[in-house]
Structure formats: structure tokens, C-alpha cells
Design a protein around this motif. Sequence first.
Motif, short mmCIF file in Angstrom:
data_model
loop_
_atom_site.label_atom_id
_atom_site.label_comp_id
_atom_site.label_asym_id
_atom_site.label_seq_id
_atom_site.Cartn_x
_atom_site.Cartn_y
_atom_site.Cartn_z
N TRP A 160 -6.70 0.78 -7.47
CA TRP A 160 -7.57 0.17 -6.47
C TRP A 160 -8.90 -0.18 -7.10
O TRP A 160 -9.22 0.23 -8.22
N TRP A 210 0.84 -1.20 0.00
CA TRP A 210 0.00 0.00 0.00
C TRP A 210 0.87 1.24 0.00
O TRP A 210 1.84 1.34 0.76
N SER A 240 -3.12 0.66 -3.88
CA SER A 240 -2.39 -0.59 -3.76
C SER A 240 -1.24 -0.58 -4.76
O SER A 240 -1.37 -0.03 -5.86
#
Length: 399
Positions: A351, A329, A334
Amino acid sequence: MSAGGFSKSRLDRMHDVMSGYVERGEVPGIVTLVSRRGEVHVETIGMKKVGGSDPMRRDTIFRIASMTKPITAVAAMILVEECKLRLDEPVDRLLPELSSRRVLKRLDSPLDDTEPASRAITLRDLLTFRLGIGAVMAPPGKYPIQKAMAEAGLAPGPNSLQITPDEYMRRLDSLPLIHQPGEKWMYHTGSDILGVLIARAAGQPLENFFRERIFEPLRMKDTGFHVPSEKLGRLPNSYIINPETGELTVHDEPGDSKWGRPPVFPSGGGGLVSTADDYLAFCQMMLNKGRYGNDRILSRPSIELMTTDHLTPEQKADAHIFFGGNRGWGFGVSVATRRDDLAGVPGRFGWDGGIGTSGYTDPKEEMVGILMTQRMMDSPNPPRVFLDFWTSVYQAIED
């Protein structure tokens, strides 16, 4: 081979795979977009609602849910670059509700079994979801803190909160943290708090800051926290699976949509609506290291910082349901860290949205992919339509 490096026959294969989901009734409609080296392919398949006759269109407006998070992180970094916020400064100055926090001794502790926080919460904690509170991945009501968050109306979910930002912070102030600041990764809540912080730091409502500093420069004309009445015809039904029947059940519809009016709480964690082309503009800015056309939204160093994995191996292991073994992260996104499938290119970031959307940017392949559906996810694990979309995108690369 096309100029963008896609195989036409393999793009046709992606069309067939995505069409299968509509033909089987798993989703009413789909919009897919892939962009590589200036070449953009968009497909619209199916209808805006089950049994309807109004087809999906390129300008259909979707509830993008947690795909809001990267946009909120960009907004925060704009203020960092202006020195109105600082990454490692305590947020107490603008969020006094987060000062002098108490922390549960254990996840299953009663709410009064606490100890003092070891340090203050910082902006970096909000951006990396390590502030100490967020979604508890356990059956509802298993722990006292879960029940307390739900009763306070603070539990993460697909619907907008019906309390003001100030009331949100007041209620949050009444709860202890679940973990010490910086200790663990916990999903979602950091972005909602971040939205409040941005508004207070900027001295204007969050939606105004987003519009002036991000949406207008990027020409994202259909992105916002609600759909204006003249555009509601472009909003499809959204659906959730009925666990008893396995059938699609309406979650929200344009005629009485929760997104048909400005929200009481503009959620930095999941409140936006957008189109495939609007979200492409945002992703293209990220791919271009902060620049879009003649406008610069962020500096290259900020984009690089945002898209770096900031979690420890232990933090990722604790959140394995979100990251598997190949992701971490950054700030609101992400980040892929290890290649173990077609789409797992290290450095790829983005994401998913829990109401049925997915958007990622791949700097190595110079590529953006966006999937828009209106079927809500029923697990933190990506549904098959997401997995098959991303497999189809990467198998279509020619060179």
C-alpha cells in the motif's frame, strides 16, 4: 547481471529518473530501496527540506501514514492465531460501541433517516474495510454524514486525532453507518477501529503490542507512533502543495512536529513513522510467509489469507479510484489481480502512504520495493513519482 537479478545500468536509469524529481523541485529528497533475492540497493537523493543542506540519509525517518495499515492487519492476525480474536465473530464483545448499529437508507440521507443493521460487524469486516463506514470520496461537506464525521473529528486525514481511543469509539457510536456491514468497501476507518480492538483484546496500549510482537522481533528499531527527541534530527520536513501557487508548503517540521511526542490516539490506519530499512524488514517477513530470521511472526496460511483479494467485482468497481481495473483488497493491503502494466504482477501486495511513501512486496519476483518522500499526495491516484519509481523498479529486472 547481479546476484539479485537487477541490471546495473537500469538501476542507474532509475537513479536518473528519481533525481529528476529532486532537480525539478517536485520533492526535496527521496530514499529508494529495492530488494531481490537477498540483494538490496538503497539510494538517497536530495535534502530533508527545501533549500536545506542536510542530505537525505538511509536512516531518515519518514511519516509512513497508510503504510501503517498492513502492520495493523498483521497485529490483528497475531491475535486471531492466538484465538483471542475470531474473523467472523461480532466485535461487540470488545467494541460494544459498534453493537446495534443503525444504517443510513441512502448516502445523502439525513442522519436520522436510518434502518437497523442487517447483521453485526465482524473482525473480517474491519480488515477488509467492509464495516459500513469510512472515507466518503466526494467534495467535503457534500453529504450530511460527511459533515457529521468532520464535526466529530473522525474524518480521515493526514494528522493524528486529538482524542483518546475510548472517546473515538464514543463519537463513532453517535453516528450511523453509511452502508450495511459487508456491502461496500470504504477506506481507512476500519484500520483505526482495528487499532482500538487490538489494544482491548491484548490488554495493553497498541504501541506496546506493536513493539513487543512486531517491531522488536523484526529489529525495527526506528518504527513507532512518534519520533523520540534524540532522533528528531533524522525526521525531515513534510510538505503539501499549495493549490493556488503550486509550490511546496510545510505541513510538519521536526522542531514542532506532531510526530515528536506520543499521540493521544495511536492510529492503526496511519500513525507510524519508519525508515526504509525498517519497513524492508516488515516486507521481508511478509515475503517469507511470516518468518524473519529465526522468528515467526505469523503462519504461512495467515499471510496467504491476508494477501488474497476478498472483494467482489461490484465492490471493486465502486472503489475504482483506488483499485483501477487491476487490484483488489486483502487484509490491510492492496492485491494486484491482473497484469496491465510493468508493476501489475498478480499477487503483488502492499500500500501507499498519503504523506509520500509507497511499499509493495512481489512474491513472484521475490522482490520488495520501498519509496520514501515527504511530499503529501493530493489525490487517491498515485503521483507521478510513485508511478515512475515502480516502472523503474520493474524495468531494472534482468532475468
